[in-house]
Design a protein around this motif. Structure first.
Motif, PDB file in Angstrom:
ATOM      1  N   GLY A   1       0.787  -1.228   0.000  1.00 44.54           N
ATOM      2  CA  GLY A   1       0.000   0.000   0.000  1.00 44.54           C
ATOM      3  C   GLY A   1       0.818   1.276   0.000  1.00 44.54           C
ATOM      4  O   GLY A   1       0.267   2.373   0.140  1.00 44.54           O
ATOM      5  N   ALA A   2       2.135   1.178  -0.151  1.00 46.37           N
ATOM      6  CA  ALA A   2       2.955   2.393  -0.180  1.00 46.37           C
ATOM      7  C   ALA A   2       2.547   3.256  -1.370  1.00 46.37           C
ATOM      8  O   ALA A   2       2.424   4.483  -1.264  1.00 46.37           O
ATOM      9  N   CYS A   3       2.311   2.609  -2.495  1.00 43.41           N
ATOM     10  CA  CYS A   3       1.966   3.363  -3.706  1.00 43.41           C
ATOM     11  C   CYS A   3       0.660   4.125  -3.516  1.00 43.41           C
ATOM     12  O   CYS A   3       0.587   5.324  -3.779  1.00 43.41           O
ATOM     13  N   THR A   4      -0.369   3.421  -3.030  1.00 45.93           N
ATOM     14  CA  THR A   4      -1.664   4.083  -2.927  1.00 45.93           C
ATOM     15  C   THR A   4      -1.655   5.178  -1.866  1.00 45.93           C
ATOM     16  O   THR A   4      -2.418   6.118  -1.960  1.00 45.93           O
ATOM     17  N   SER A   5      -0.793   5.037  -0.871  1.00 46.50           N
ATOM     18  CA  SER A   5      -0.869   6.077   0.153  1.00 46.50           C
ATOM     19  C   SER A   5       0.080   7.240  -0.115  1.00 46.50           C
ATOM     20  O   SER A   5      -0.007   8.249   0.561  1.00 46.50           O
ATOM     21  N   VAL A   6       0.926   7.123  -1.119  1.00 41.09           N
ATOM     22  CA  VAL A   6       1.819   8.257  -1.395  1.00 41.09           C
ATOM     23  C   VAL A   6       1.354   9.047  -2.618  1.00 41.09           C
ATOM     24  O   VAL A   6       1.696  10.213  -2.783  1.00 41.09           O
ATOM     25  N   CYS A   7       0.554   8.442  -3.479  1.00 41.56           N
ATOM     26  CA  CYS A   7       0.241   9.086  -4.762  1.00 41.56           C
ATOM     27  C   CYS A   7      -0.494  10.409  -4.569  1.00 41.56           C
ATOM     28  O   CYS A   7      -1.582  10.451  -4.013  1.00 41.56           O
ATOM     29  N   PRO A   8       0.095  11.505  -5.048  1.00 39.88           N
ATOM     30  CA  PRO A   8      -0.555  12.799  -4.873  1.00 39.88           C
ATOM     31  C   PRO A   8      -1.846  12.922  -5.679  1.00 39.88           C
ATOM     32  O   PRO A   8      -2.701  13.731  -5.356  1.00 39.88           O
ATOM     33  N   ALA A   9      -1.979  12.105  -6.719  1.00 38.72           N
ATOM     34  CA  ALA A   9      -3.188  12.184  -7.544  1.00 38.72           C
ATOM     35  C   ALA A   9      -4.219  11.139  -7.117  1.00 38.72           C
ATOM     36  O   ALA A   9      -5.218  10.936  -7.793  1.00 38.72           O
ATOM     37  N   LEU A  10      -3.966  10.479  -5.973  1.00 39.62           N
ATOM     38  CA  LEU A  10      -4.877   9.480  -5.396  1.00 39.62           C
ATOM     39  C   LEU A  10      -5.192   8.334  -6.356  1.00 39.62           C
ATOM     40  O   LEU A  10      -6.311   7.824  -6.415  1.00 39.62           O
ATOM     41  N   ILE A  11      -4.194   7.945  -7.109  1.00 39.26           N
ATOM     42  CA  ILE A  11      -4.341   6.804  -8.010  1.00 39.26           C
ATOM     43  C   ILE A  11      -4.251   5.527  -7.192  1.00 39.26           C
ATOM     44  O   ILE A  11      -3.481   5.452  -6.230  1.00 39.26           O
ATOM     45  N   GLU A  12      -5.054   4.531  -7.564  1.00 40.16           N
ATOM     46  CA  GLU A  12      -5.077   3.271  -6.804  1.00 40.16           C
ATOM     47  C   GLU A  12      -4.330   2.199  -7.605  1.00 40.16           C
ATOM     48  O   GLU A  12      -4.923   1.442  -8.355  1.00 40.16           O
ATOM     49  N   GLN A  13      -3.029   2.152  -7.425  1.00 37.43           N
ATOM     50  CA  GLN A  13      -2.213   1.241  -8.232  1.00 37.43           C
ATOM     51  C   GLN A  13      -2.403  -0.225  -7.838  1.00 37.43           C
ATOM     52  O   GLN A  13      -2.646  -1.083  -8.674  1.00 37.43           O
TER      53      GLN A  13
ATOM     54  N   PHE B   1      13.143   3.663  12.138  1.00 34.58           N
ATOM     55  CA  PHE B   1      13.829   3.417  10.886  1.00 34.58           C
ATOM     56  C   PHE B   1      13.864   4.733  10.106  1.00 34.58           C
ATOM     57  O   PHE B   1      13.029   5.606  10.331  1.00 34.58           O
ATOM     58  N   GLY B   2      14.797   4.822   9.191  1.00 33.92           N
ATOM     59  CA  GLY B   2      14.817   6.001   8.309  1.00 33.92           C
ATOM     60  C   GLY B   2      13.462   6.164   7.632  1.00 33.92           C
ATOM     61  O   GLY B   2      12.911   7.256   7.560  1.00 33.92           O
ATOM     62  N   ARG B   3      12.900   5.047   7.137  1.00 34.69           N
ATOM     63  CA  ARG B   3      11.567   5.110   6.530  1.00 34.69           C
ATOM     64  C   ARG B   3      10.587   4.549   7.534  1.00 34.69           C
ATOM     65  O   ARG B   3      10.676   3.372   7.892  1.00 34.69           O
ATOM     66  N   ASN B   4       9.674   5.366   8.037  1.00 37.39           N
ATOM     67  CA  ASN B   4       8.727   4.868   9.029  1.00 37.39           C
ATOM     68  C   ASN B   4       7.334   5.400   8.784  1.00 37.39           C
ATOM     69  O   ASN B   4       7.106   6.215   7.914  1.00 37.39           O
ATOM     70  N   ARG B   5       6.393   4.891   9.555  1.00 42.54           N
ATOM     71  CA  ARG B   5       4.972   5.250   9.444  1.00 42.54           C
ATOM     72  C   ARG B   5       4.494   5.163   7.987  1.00 42.54           C
ATOM     73  O   ARG B   5       4.679   4.132   7.360  1.00 42.54           O
ATOM     74  N   GLU B   6       3.874   6.243   7.467  1.00 38.87           N
ATOM     75  CA  GLU B   6       3.321   6.183   6.104  1.00 38.87           C
ATOM     76  C   GLU B   6       4.402   5.791   5.091  1.00 38.87           C
ATOM     77  O   GLU B   6       4.120   5.206   4.058  1.00 38.87           O
ATOM     78  N   ASN B   7       5.628   6.169   5.385  1.00 40.48           N
ATOM     79  CA  ASN B   7       6.714   5.873   4.450  1.00 40.48           C
ATOM     80  C   ASN B   7       7.435   4.567   4.782  1.00 40.48           C
ATOM     81  O   ASN B   7       8.502   4.297   4.246  1.00 40.48           O
ATOM     82  N   GLY B   8       6.859   3.787   5.686  1.00 40.58           N
ATOM     83  CA  GLY B   8       7.503   2.542   6.100  1.00 40.58           C
ATOM     84  C   GLY B   8       7.768   1.622   4.917  1.00 40.58           C
ATOM     85  O   GLY B   8       7.133   1.741   3.861  1.00 40.58           O
TER      86      GLY B   8
END
Ligand SMILES: Cc1cc2nc3c(=O)[nH]c(=O)nc-3n(C[C@H](O)[C@H](O)[C@@H](O)COP(=O)(O)OP(=O)(O)OC[C@H]3O[C@@H](n4cnc5c(N)ncnc54)[C@H](O)[C@@H]3O)c2cc1C
Ligand code: SF4
Ligand code: SF4
Lengths: 660, 270
Positions: free
Chosen positions: A347-359, A579-586
């Motif tokens: 779900g990293a893709c769907t939660s980072v996409c600024p255009a709210l695309i559901e990859q 971690f360097g990448r955590n939470r939403e960016n985990g």
């Protein structure tokens, strides 16, 4: 009518027609998609538009996003300026200023002047970034960050701004305009020395450049990635109101089709998504499969769907087979099977996409086709599917062994109407030797806090998470129905799980089967127990330096980031390291989406990547909140020869140790 | 040409326990599965169907609930499923079982030329590996056991060449059709049913042949026709193991202790 005006009217009419025609063509392609209801709940949808489109919430999540934010708002303001410009070209003697109170007219001109310079600045920053500081994720194998298209668009915007200033400056120098345009006026000072005719000529050239580039830009939009200027706002309106990870059910009946094998089987929203991708590359940057050199790139999935749609869409609409397969040997417009199976559904893709695309859901739809219509999947899955159907657990262990872990606890059967919490142990908690310790730890904690809890024992079945993410919806449906009816029969009202996958499935997926009860992950329950004082913990520092790894299904899919951290704080006296990448960016451990049961065929191993990231913080204890993460982190540490140096523990184990 | 696969519905033995008191199998609540070897037999018949377009029939003798297993055969693509069931077939040993199966195959040969009968190498519950050969000798078919590869079929000369998997070696043999083949797991990877076929399978008709169809002498089938008598079933006693060394503090030393132990018991050769 002056000739110049006549010519412009003709060019304008042609451009508008051609623009609208391109848009119509694109929308016609979107319309071949399967129906999907994204029209409900207009207020919630408008709220989404406000926060994601106008406030640019996701865009701003990265520092460079600020530049986009400015450019976006400059665009909105300049939309008005350009409308004025075009109407002036079409109707002689039209003046916006004349229609407005004097001060407001002047105010607007001032605003346009300032905003234009801001826009020009933003474009310059973008230019420099693309040419000299382009981050790795901007490029892919099908497009480079400094691609012709990207630079052309930037050049067009810059040209528009420069022409705008020249036009205004020439008018001011000619004395034809008196308004508050500080930047244009400053430029006019430089032009002061020129003769009247030269200034007239300059103004005309600037006007035409501005007019033509503007119309060209407009026509370029629907044919480029800058289509997002038109589609991103509606895409925010049509966003999934639920977490996009919960895939829709399928209908199993004679003649039905399952999943997607051809582009028109995607929903119209999936197709609209594909035309909306801005190619920002953020999803690619966070994708664990892409980061470890698998052939999957979520951005490319979206791009391939778009290319396939453009190429095959019309043929498919008329029922002909398109020339470009959607699934097949990888090439632009075709997605290869290894890419489809590489997704961990993190779900990293769907939660980072600024255009709210559901990859990710688009990938699961492809899996549904492969599994249910073709029975085509990696070899390892045959065993998994059979074990799930025959023995309701991924390992194929006899269901009678489900309660073996609970030996010393005595009879802890859930009693309808008496027991408060159903402890849904889960397959890993019941069968996996390492994870049985976590199960015991949680049972101990609940007993220490005096929680009334019970289990289904041998009646418990697998929740079906893996089969659903792997696209075996048919088997999932059977499991879900059986589980929901069992839970209803037992009158269960509260469930606690020690596995984020059970948690997510029982909580979110089973809603589709009519189960809406309170489901807690053990981090939430322990957190509540500690906060309300029911659980007495003796904070101990024996764990050394603790670092916490976010489980995708607890974090991103259910927004539970703080509870496990709070539990660790309560049990160890301080917040865990990050971690360097955590939470939403985990970064995923690599086991979600059924990947737990698959070999990693290419690239490096996801769990090693994550363990290496952990080692940068030099932890003594690596804390997890998920059985899969436990296995992946332990295996990763062992593979790196760090098995003795760093311990992996579940938050429940750390808590149970603090009971003593 | 017809290809028949004989499939037996067996209890999922990973889940079967033996009652220590009565020495009988505890089958309560144990789900039934298709005998794993038989799913390879079925698969091979379907591969031949895909390749040569032959008709496939799945045949099973068992109680009425065996239809569940035959539906699975439909779900992966057999053309016809036949259940041999009758009270008088119950309690059969391998002799009586192969008699009923052979009679059913005989009946099929009357209408259509039977080319190959596939059986599993053995079942996971009875484990005798006798039914396949029993069928072959009754029908006078060639008999190829432990096959792990079909090399070729010559339709003109009506012969089949296969590879047999034996201990430590392979054997390539040829035999005239019709043939009874028992298969090992290495032969193929069984397919997984697609959803459309699963749904279709729910509605397909499973032919039921009882003894009024097969017309066998009731004294020669089922319990009455079974000379074998199972007197006792039990789990063999296992010697208690022993713990040698300490693998955590001294893994290398413990490993060599273990190797010495295995060598001394002649369980390992250097
Ligand atoms: C624990 C136990 C012990 C037994 N011991 C004996 C014994 O010692 N001697 C004895 O004669 N019987 C014995 N029986 C009975 C025996 O299992 C069956 O009744 C007999 O019909 C089949 O033998 P099998 O299962 O060993 O099959 P195998 O001979 O091992 O089976 C080989 C193949 O024949 C085919 N086949 C076998 N049975 C059927 C069927 N019903 N329908 C369709 N195809 C079939 C399948 O393709 C199978 O893979 C025992 C049964 C049990 C449960
Ligand atoms: S869900 Fe995760 S693994 Fe799958 S495409 Fe998105 S980022 Fe990659
Ligand atoms: S899918 Fe979204 S995150 Fe990925 S490149 Fe496109 S716009 Fe960016």
């Amino acid at each position: 009518m002056p000739l110049q005006q006549t010519v412009f009217i003709i060019i304008f009419a042609v451009s508008v027609f051609s623009f609208l025609f391109s848009c119509y063509q694109r929308l016609q392609l979107v319309a071949i998609g399967a129906p999907e209801n994204r029209f409900d709940n207009p207020w919630a949808r408008l709220l989404g538009v406000f926060s994601y489109a106008f406030a640019q919430r996701r865009v701003l999540a990265r520092p460079y996003g600020f530049n986009h934010f400015l450019l976006f708002w400059a665009f909105i303001v300049l939309l008005l300026a350009n409308a004025e410009f075009l109407i002036e070209g079409l109707i002689s003697d039209f003046s916006l200023a004349a229609l407005l109170p004097v001060a407001l007219g002047h105010g607007l001109k001032l605003l346009f002047d300032i905003v234009s310079v801001v826009a020009l600045g933003c474009v310059l920053v973008a230019f420099v970034r693309r040419l000299f500081f382009s981050p790795e994720y901007l490029g892919t194998d099908y497009t480079r960050p400094a691609s012709g298209e990207a630079l052309l668009i930037l050049a067009m915007i810059a040209t528009l701004m420069i022409a705008f200033f020249l036009l205004n400056a020439a008018h001011i120098a000619l004395g034809q305009e008196v308004s508050w345009r500080p930047i244009s006026s400053a430029l006019a000072v430089l032009l002061q020395g020129l003769r009247g005719e030269t200034l007239q000529g300059l103004a005309q050239v600037a006007w035409w450049i501005h007019a033509l580039v503007l119309l060209l830009f407009m026509n370029f939009l629907p044919r480029s990635k800058h289509m997002h200027i038109l589609t991103a706002i509606p895409n925010c309106y049509f966003k999934s109101l639920e977490k996009p990870n919960t895939q829709p059910r399928e209908t199993f009946e004679k003649g039905a089709r399952y999943g997607v094998s051809s582009v028109e089987q995607y929903s119209w929203k999936d197709l609209f998504d594909s035309l909306t991708c801005t190619e920002c590359g953020r999803c690619q940057d966070l994708c664990p499969a892409h980061s470890t050199s698998k052939p999957l790139n979520p951005r490319k999935i979206v791009h391939d769907i778009k290319i396939n749609l453009l190429k095959n869409g019309l043929a498919r609409k008329e029922g002909a087979t398109g020339s470009l397969p959607l699934i097949g040997a990888a090439k632009e417009g075709t997605i290869c099977e290894e890419a489809i199976w590489s997704c961990t559904t993190c779900g990293a893709c769907t939660s980072v996409c600024p255009a709210l695309i559901e990859q990710m859901p688009k990938i699961v739809k492809l899996r549904r086709h492969l599994v249910q219509e073709k029975a085509q999947f990696p070899e390892e899955l045959l065993n998994l599917f059979e074990n799930m159907e025959q023995r309701s657990n991924p390992w194929g262990i006899a269901p009678s062994e489900r309660t073996k872990w609970s030996g010393q606890l005595g009879d802890r059967t859930f009693k309808p109407g008496e027991t408060e919490y159903l402890f849904f142990v889960g397959c890993a908690g019941a069968f996996d030797n390492r994870n049985k310790h976590v199960t015991v730890a949680l049972a101990t904690i609940m007993d220490a806090a005096g929680v009334s809890w019970g289990m289904l024992g041998k009646e418990e079945q697998c929740c079906g998470d893996s089969v659903r993410r792997l696209g075996n919806e048919f088997v999932f449906e059977r499991m879900a129905k059986a589980n929901v009816s069992l839970l209803k029969e037992k009158k269960v009202t509260k469930i606690v799980t020690q596995c984020p996958h059970c948690f997510n499935t029982l909580k979110n997926d089973y809603k589709q089967y009519g189960l809406e009860i309170e489901v807690l992950h053990h981090s939430q329950l322990i957190d509540q127990l500690a906060k309300t004082g029911r659980l007495k913990l003796h904070q101990q520092s024996g764990q050394g330096k603790v670092i916490f790894h976010d489980s995708c299904y607890l974090g991103r899919h259910n927004d539970t980031y703080e509870a496990p951290r709070a539990v660790l704080q309560a049990a160890t006296g301080r917040l865990p390291g990050e971690f360097g990448r955590n939470r939403e960016n985990g970064f995923c451990c690599g086991a979600g989406g059924g990947r737990m049961w698959l070999e990693e065929q290419s690239g490096s191993r996801i769990n090693l990547e994550r363990v290496k990231e952990a080692m940068a913080q030099q932890p003594d204890t690596l804390c997890v909140s998920c059985p899969y993460c436990m296995t992946m982190m332990e295996d990763g540490l062992k593979d790196l020869g760090l098995g003795d140096k760093v311990r992996v523990k579940d938050i429940a184990e750390v808590t149970a140790e603090a009971l003593r | 040409m017809l290809i028949i696969s004989c499939i037996k519905q067996v209890p999922d033995t990973t889940q079967v326990k033996i009652d220590p008191v009565t020495n009988t199998l505890i089958r309560d609540g144990i789900p039934f599965i298709i005998n794993p070897y038989d799913s390879h037999a079925l698969e091979e018949s379907l591969r031949l169907k895909d390749r040569y377009g032959m008709r496939t029939v799945a045949l099973s003798m068992g109680p009425p609930n065996t239809v569940a297993t035959l539906r699975k055969a439909y779900a992966i693509g057999v053309d016809e499923a036949i259940l041999l069931t009758d009270r008088c077939f119950g309690g059969a040993d391998t002799l009586a079982t192969s008699k009923v199966l052979a009679a059913a195959i005989e009946r099929l040969t009357q209408k259509e030329e039977v080319g190959i009968v596939f059986c599993g190498k053995q079942t996971i519950d009875g484990d005798t590996a006798q039914v396949g050969p029993g069928i072959a000798s009754r029908l006078g078919f060639s008999q190829l056991t432990l096959v792990d590869r079909i090399e070729s079929i010559d339709f003109l000369r009506k012969t089949i060449k296969v590879r047999r998997k034996l201990e430590g070696r392979h054997e390539i043999v040829e035999a005239p059709l019709p043939v009874m083949i028992t298969v090992v797991r290495e032969l193929n990877r069984p397919r997984y049913p697609v959803v459309a076929m699963r749904l279709e399978a729910e509605e397909k008709e499973i032919k039921v042949w009882d003894n009024s169809v097969l017309q066998l002498d009731v004294e020669t089938v089922g319990l009455k026709g079974s000379p074998t008598w199972v007197s006792k079933i039990f789990s063999p006693e296992r010697d208690q193991g022993e713990i040698i060394g300490d693998g955590i503090s001294d893994p290398v030393g413990t490993a060599s202790l273990l190797i010495d132990k295995l060598l001394s018991k002649d369980l390992l050769t250097v």
